[in-house]
Design a protein around this motif. Structure first.
Motif, PDB file in Angstrom:
ATOM      1  N   GLN A  94      -3.907   9.790   0.101  1.00  0.00           N
ATOM      2  CA  GLN A  94      -4.632   8.902  -0.911  1.00  0.00           C
ATOM      3  C   GLN A  94      -3.843   7.305  -0.599  1.00  0.00           C
ATOM      4  OE1 GLN A  94      -4.703   9.909  -5.323  1.00  0.00           O
ATOM      5  NE2 GLN A  94      -3.214   7.973  -5.504  1.00  0.00           N
ATOM      6  N   ALA A  95      -4.213   6.503  -0.509  1.00  0.00           N
ATOM      7  CA  ALA A  95      -3.776   5.294  -0.256  1.00  0.00           C
ATOM      8  C   ALA A  95      -4.399   4.287  -1.629  1.00  0.00           C
ATOM      9  CB  ALA A  95      -4.173   4.779   0.985  1.00  0.00           C
ATOM     10  N   THR A  96      -3.024   3.585  -2.127  1.00  0.00           N
ATOM     11  CA  THR A  96      -3.241   2.789  -3.258  1.00  0.00           C
ATOM     12  C   THR A  96      -2.656   1.327  -3.033  1.00  0.00           C
ATOM     13  OG1 THR A  96      -2.934   4.570  -4.681  1.00  0.00           O
ATOM     14  CG2 THR A  96      -2.996   2.481  -5.669  1.00  0.00           C
ATOM     15  N   ALA A  97      -3.505   0.564  -3.227  1.00  0.00           N
ATOM     16  CA  ALA A  97      -3.271  -0.958  -2.841  1.00  0.00           C
ATOM     17  C   ALA A  97      -2.865  -1.649  -4.060  1.00  0.00           C
ATOM     18  CB  ALA A  97      -4.585  -1.904  -2.292  1.00  0.00           C
ATOM     19  N   ASN A  98      -1.703  -2.209  -4.031  1.00  0.00           N
ATOM     20  CA  ASN A  98      -1.034  -2.694  -5.582  1.00  0.00           C
ATOM     21  C   ASN A  98      -0.599  -4.212  -5.203  1.00  0.00           C
ATOM     22  OD1 ASN A  98      -0.420   0.092  -6.984  1.00  0.00           O
ATOM     23  ND2 ASN A  98       0.824   0.166  -5.041  1.00  0.00           N
ATOM     24  N   ILE A  99      -1.484  -4.889  -5.898  1.00  0.00           N
ATOM     25  CA  ILE A  99      -1.403  -6.441  -5.415  1.00  0.00           C
ATOM     26  C   ILE A  99      -0.866  -7.191  -6.759  1.00  0.00           C
ATOM     27  CG2 ILE A  99      -2.586  -8.264  -4.208  1.00  0.00           C
ATOM     28  CD1 ILE A  99      -2.060  -5.795  -2.498  1.00  0.00           C
ATOM     29  N   ILE A 149       1.005  -1.068   0.124  1.00  0.00           N
ATOM     30  CA  ILE A 149       0.015   0.032   0.184  1.00  0.00           C
ATOM     31  C   ILE A 149       0.757   1.309  -0.287  1.00  0.00           C
ATOM     32  CG2 ILE A 149      -1.511   1.182   1.093  1.00  0.00           C
ATOM     33  CD1 ILE A 149      -2.641  -1.350   2.469  1.00  0.00           C
ATOM     34  N   LEU A 150       0.652   2.083  -0.833  1.00  0.00           N
ATOM     35  CA  LEU A 150       1.321   3.285  -1.041  1.00  0.00           C
ATOM     36  C   LEU A 150       0.687   4.525  -0.634  1.00  0.00           C
ATOM     37  CD1 LEU A 150       3.087   2.779  -4.428  1.00  0.00           C
ATOM     38  CD2 LEU A 150       4.208   2.682  -2.219  1.00  0.00           C
ATOM     39  N   VAL A 151       1.205   5.332   0.272  1.00  0.00           N
ATOM     40  CA  VAL A 151       0.474   6.494   0.750  1.00  0.00           C
ATOM     41  C   VAL A 151       1.086   7.780   0.159  1.00  0.00           C
ATOM     42  CG1 VAL A 151      -0.386   7.737   2.813  1.00  0.00           C
ATOM     43  CG2 VAL A 151      -0.128   5.168   2.834  1.00  0.00           C
ATOM     44  N   LYS A 152       0.190   8.654  -0.311  1.00  0.00           N
ATOM     45  CA  LYS A 152       0.639   9.962  -0.728  1.00  0.00           C
ATOM     46  C   LYS A 152      -0.226  10.957  -0.188  1.00  0.00           C
ATOM     47  CE  LYS A 152       1.449   8.343  -5.799  1.00  0.00           C
ATOM     48  NZ  LYS A 152       1.138   8.417  -7.115  1.00  0.00           N
ATOM     49  N   ASN A 153       0.654  12.127   0.130  1.00  0.00           N
ATOM     50  CA  ASN A 153       0.087  13.197   0.921  1.00  0.00           C
ATOM     51  C   ASN A 153      -0.495  14.241  -0.227  1.00  0.00           C
ATOM     52  OD1 ASN A 153       2.290  14.588  -0.335  1.00  0.00           O
ATOM     53  ND2 ASN A 153       3.510  15.002   1.244  1.00  0.00           N
ATOM     54  N   MET A 154      -0.996  15.330   0.209  1.00  0.00           N
ATOM     55  CA  MET A 154      -1.634  16.363  -0.629  1.00  0.00           C
ATOM     56  C   MET A 154      -0.773  16.723  -1.828  1.00  0.00           C
ATOM     57  SD  MET A 154      -2.058  19.584   1.552  1.00  0.00           S
ATOM     58  CE  MET A 154      -1.640  19.092   3.507  1.00  0.00           C
ATOM     59  N   PHE A 155       0.332  16.684  -1.719  1.00  0.00           N
ATOM     60  CA  PHE A 155       1.222  17.281  -2.713  1.00  0.00           C
ATOM     61  C   PHE A 155       1.590  16.356  -3.723  1.00  0.00           C
ATOM     62  CE2 PHE A 155       1.386  21.019  -0.243  1.00  0.00           C
ATOM     63  CZ  PHE A 155       1.957  20.824   0.712  1.00  0.00           C
ATOM     64  N   TYR A 176      -9.072   6.994   0.168  1.00  0.00           N
ATOM     65  CA  TYR A 176      -8.469   8.408   0.569  1.00  0.00           C
ATOM     66  C   TYR A 176      -9.102   8.419   1.908  1.00  0.00           C
ATOM     67  CZ  TYR A 176      -8.524   9.297  -4.532  1.00  0.00           C
ATOM     68  OH  TYR A 176      -8.380   8.951  -5.897  1.00  0.00           O
ATOM     69  N   PHE A 177      -8.345   9.240   2.703  1.00  0.00           N
ATOM     70  CA  PHE A 177      -8.758   9.661   3.926  1.00  0.00           C
ATOM     71  C   PHE A 177      -8.219  11.096   4.353  1.00  0.00           C
ATOM     72  CE2 PHE A 177      -4.462   8.895   6.086  1.00  0.00           C
ATOM     73  CZ  PHE A 177      -3.792   8.178   5.254  1.00  0.00           C
ATOM     74  N   PHE A 178      -8.745  11.628   5.435  1.00  0.00           N
ATOM     75  CA  PHE A 178      -8.238  12.900   5.947  1.00  0.00           C
ATOM     76  C   PHE A 178      -7.876  12.937   7.372  1.00  0.00           C
ATOM     77  CE2 PHE A 178      -8.363  17.205   5.324  1.00  0.00           C
ATOM     78  CZ  PHE A 178      -8.730  17.917   6.659  1.00  0.00           C
ATOM     79  N   ALA A 179      -6.812  13.738   7.593  1.00  0.00           N
ATOM     80  CA  ALA A 179      -6.244  13.683   8.802  1.00  0.00           C
ATOM     81  C   ALA A 179      -6.098  15.122   9.491  1.00  0.00           C
ATOM     82  CB  ALA A 179      -4.805  13.010   9.097  1.00  0.00           C
ATOM     83  N   PHE A 180      -6.770  15.392  10.555  1.00  0.00           N
ATOM     84  CA  PHE A 180      -6.629  16.681  11.169  1.00  0.00           C
ATOM     85  C   PHE A 180      -6.381  16.353  12.908  1.00  0.00           C
ATOM     86  CE2 PHE A 180      -6.879  21.063  11.061  1.00  0.00           C
ATOM     87  CZ  PHE A 180      -7.581  21.450  12.065  1.00  0.00           C
ATOM     88  N   PRO A 181      -5.268  16.612  13.107  1.00  0.00           N
ATOM     89  CA  PRO A 181      -4.746  16.555  14.653  1.00  0.00           C
ATOM     90  C   PRO A 181      -5.729  17.684  15.353  1.00  0.00           C
ATOM     91  CG  PRO A 181      -2.810  17.715  13.588  1.00  0.00           C
ATOM     92  CD  PRO A 181      -3.987  17.498  12.466  1.00  0.00           C
ATOM     93  N   ILE A 182      -7.129  17.448  15.689  1.00  0.00           N
ATOM     94  CA  ILE A 182      -7.813  18.531  16.314  1.00  0.00           C
ATOM     95  C   ILE A 182      -7.363  18.707  17.494  1.00  0.00           C
ATOM     96  CG2 ILE A 182      -9.535  16.867  16.850  1.00  0.00           C
ATOM     97  CD1 ILE A 182     -11.637  19.064  16.067  1.00  0.00           C
ATOM     98  N   GLN A 183      -6.962  17.430  18.470  1.00  0.00           N
ATOM     99  CA  GLN A 183      -6.773  17.857  19.756  1.00  0.00           C
ATOM    100  C   GLN A 183      -5.341  18.601  19.862  1.00  0.00           C
ATOM    101  OE1 GLN A 183      -6.174  14.215  22.052  1.00  0.00           O
ATOM    102  NE2 GLN A 183      -8.458  14.034  22.448  1.00  0.00           N
ATOM    103  N   ALA A 184      -4.387  18.232  19.048  1.00  0.00           N
ATOM    104  CA  ALA A 184      -3.272  19.161  19.047  1.00  0.00           C
ATOM    105  C   ALA A 184      -3.210  20.419  18.738  1.00  0.00           C
ATOM    106  CB  ALA A 184      -2.166  18.372  18.150  1.00  0.00           C
TER     107      ALA A 184
END
Lengths: 251, 324
Positions: free
Chosen positions: B273-278, B209-215, B292-300
């Motif tokens: 963005q996460a892509t599964a390559n199998i 699984i490859l994970v890419k950031n917003m860039f 896709y998923f969204f991360a926001f460290p709201i507590q921090a």
């Protein structure tokens, strides 16, 4: 002004230290590969890069790949190297209920222990050859249906009334949590009074998992509690059965 | 005198450290290997080995049984015993034999601490149809009846699994599930990946699984474990860090006994963005799926705002005092 600068610097350091993660793993990467090790001192890990994979583990048994004629055999899992192997033990094979008195439940325990280093996962299934039974005439102590009359070999329910009769079991994790069937965990059984029947082999019931895990581990232990209670109308005699536990690694 | 005691103490300690742990348990068995993965083209006489060991201090007599299995409903590679094979040859187990030396065995005696190496022989005739058969070789302790009153006798068994694949067949399948929570506050990020095998033979998919950031930068790569997926089943795939010594990952796995793939990165911000390559086999096919998923460290963020506000307030008060 100097004091202000010092204050800002301290605040920055404080915020940075709160939100900076501890590096539990050593990770090195570039555009072509990523090396990820468990810790700085580990002697095992997985490397990958440019479509090449290498796994290594310190010492221990190698899984064999044999081929001959028209077949190939791979023994063991290529991605696991461990000296722990797969073993299963029972600390007490003889569960003696002694003399039974109506309305006085008797409980006995024994421990099941698994060491699973050669497969990522295992399960221990169990069944009874038949309900507790006088062999000579077939009179049985029926398997319990618990206080609300619903429990079976697949459904667990509370059993605490001395007026509920029958034979059943429950499982409690001794070492690693979540090794027992989920019917006995703190979410589904907060009071710790759930019991189930053993799957009755004589009635063609399917053996059920009593203990399972999805990771490697050593000496993972659970305690099985056997409970039997008889009514005043239960015929006198020696009631016996066999409980068969089979430990199987995951594939 | 003191000088004589020290080497004696060292020798005693050293000797005790090499004493192996004695198993006090009445029944204790070990088996190797835990799995045999066999690929055969008919006709074939498959020969392989199983070692069974009695690790207790009691002698054991064990019966040898063969039982078909399929995957348990949890889709995690655990075994569920069944009464008969789904495959075309219902008599396949008659072609499987277990030998100790030259003698076929259906039971065997193991003295305390004794191990025995058995030969598993599978005789596949030329006209055997293409199919897979999965069965366990189970060693179950036999019991000795007693004249005690009211008891249950526990018997213990241990098994090794055999995945027998007969004939050729191309790998076929698809990614039936690939998902992650849409919103996470911080890592590790759990991914659920399930692969369905629609072919006639078991497969061991590989990939990552490859994970890419917003860039668009690839910032994470998680290798999957090449676990076996039986024919006509779906299996949840774990990641390759199963034996990681990371305490946080170990805790996560204990809390989540179902197989997950964890991306261990902790501080996350923004869309990912996460892509599964199998790859289902060495000859393909290759499958990809993206989530896709969204991360926001709201507590921090809240804590940071509070701290900055506090600092600003102090600054203002200090400035006011200076002005005065």
């Amino acid at each position: 002004m100097k004091r202000l600068k010092l204050f800002f610097l301290s605040a920055f350091i404080l915020i940075f230290s709160i939100f900076t993660n501890k590096a539990l793993a050593l990770t090195m990467s570039n555009n072509n590969f990523m090396l990820q090790m468990g810790n700085f001192n580990s002697f095992s890990g997985v490397t990958s890069g440019n479509n090449k994979n290498l796994s290594f583990t310190s010492g221990e048994t190698a899984s064999g790949l044999y081929s001959s004629g028209n077949y190939k055999v791979r023994a063991g899992f290529q991605y696991i190297r461990s000296i722990i192997g797969f073993s299963f033990s029972i600390d007490q094979t003889f569960v003696d209920f002694g003399t039974l008195s109506p309305g006085s439940p008797v409980t006995r325990t024994n421990n099941l222990k698994i060491s699973n280093g050669s497969a990522y996962g295992y399960s221990v299934t169990a069944f009874e050859t038949h309900p507790l039974q006088i062999i000579a005439n077939g009179v049985m102590i029926p398997d319990t249906t618990c206080d609300n009359g619903t429990c079976s070999e697949v459904i667990a329910s509370g059993w605490s009334s001395p007026l509920t009769y029958g034979f059943g079991y429950r499982c409690d994790a001794v070492t690693t949590p979540n090794q027992c069937n989920s019917d006995f965990n703190s979410t589904n059984d907060p009071s710790g009074t759930n019991f189930k029947q053993f799957a009755n082999n004589a009635a063609g019931k399917t053996p059920q998992s009593v203990m399972s895990g999805s990771n490697v581990g050593k000496n993972m232990q659970v305690q099985i509690t056997y409970k039997v209670n008889i009514s005043a109308t239960q015929a006198a005699g020696n009631y016996i059965n066999n409980i068969v536990y089979v430990a199987t690694p995951s594939f | 005198m003191k000088l004589r005691i020290i080497p004696l103490f060292i020798a005693l300690t050293a000797s005790l450290s090499f004493v192996s742990t004695a198993h006090a348990d009445p029944l204790s068995l070990a088996i190797s290997p835990p799995i045999l993965q066999i690929q055969a083209l008919p006709p074939a006489k498959v020969t392989t080995f199983i070692t069974i060991m009695n690790t207790s201090n009691n002698a054991v007599n064990a019966s040898v049984q063969l039982r078909p299995f399929t995957q348990a409903d949890l889709e995690n590679g655990q075994v569920k015993f069944i009464d008969k094979f789904p495959g075309p040859d219902q008599k396949i187990l008659q072609k499987v034999r277990i030998y100790l030396g030259n003698q076929e065995v259906t039971s065997l005696d193991l003295a305390p601490k004794q191990q025995k190496k058995l030969t598993l022989l599978i005789d596949i005739p030329e006209n055997e149809p293409v199919s897979d058969y999965y069965f366990s070789v189970i060693f179950i302790s036999n019991f000795s009846p007693t004249d005690k009153t009211n008891y249950s006798q526990a018997q213990g068994g241990i098994a090794t699994n055999v995945l027998l694949s007969i004939g050729k067949g191309a790998a076929q399948g698809d990614i039936s599930r690939f998902s992650t929570p849409f919103y996470v506050e911080s890592g590790p990020v759990p991914f659920t990946l399930a692969i369905h095998n629609s072919g006639t033979h078991f497969i061991a998919p590989q990939g990552n699984i490859l994970v890419k950031n917003m860039f668009g930068q690839t910032i994470g790569k998680i290798d999957i474990l090449p676990v076996n997926v039986l024919a006509a089943t779906t299996r949840l795939i774990p990641d390759a860090s199963q034996n990681s010594s990371s305490a946080s990952l170990k805790t996560l796995r204990e809390k989540n006994p179902q197989p997950f793939i964890f991306w261990p990165e902790k501080f996350l911000l923004g869309p990912y963005q996460a892509t599964a390559n199998i790859t289902l086999s060495n000859t393909g096919p290759q499958l990809t799926q993206t989530t896709y998923f969204f991360a926001f460290p709201i507590q921090a963020i809240i804590i940071t705002i509070i701290i900055l506000s506090f600092i600003t307030l102090i600054l203002i008060r200090v400035k006011n005092k200076v002005v005065l």
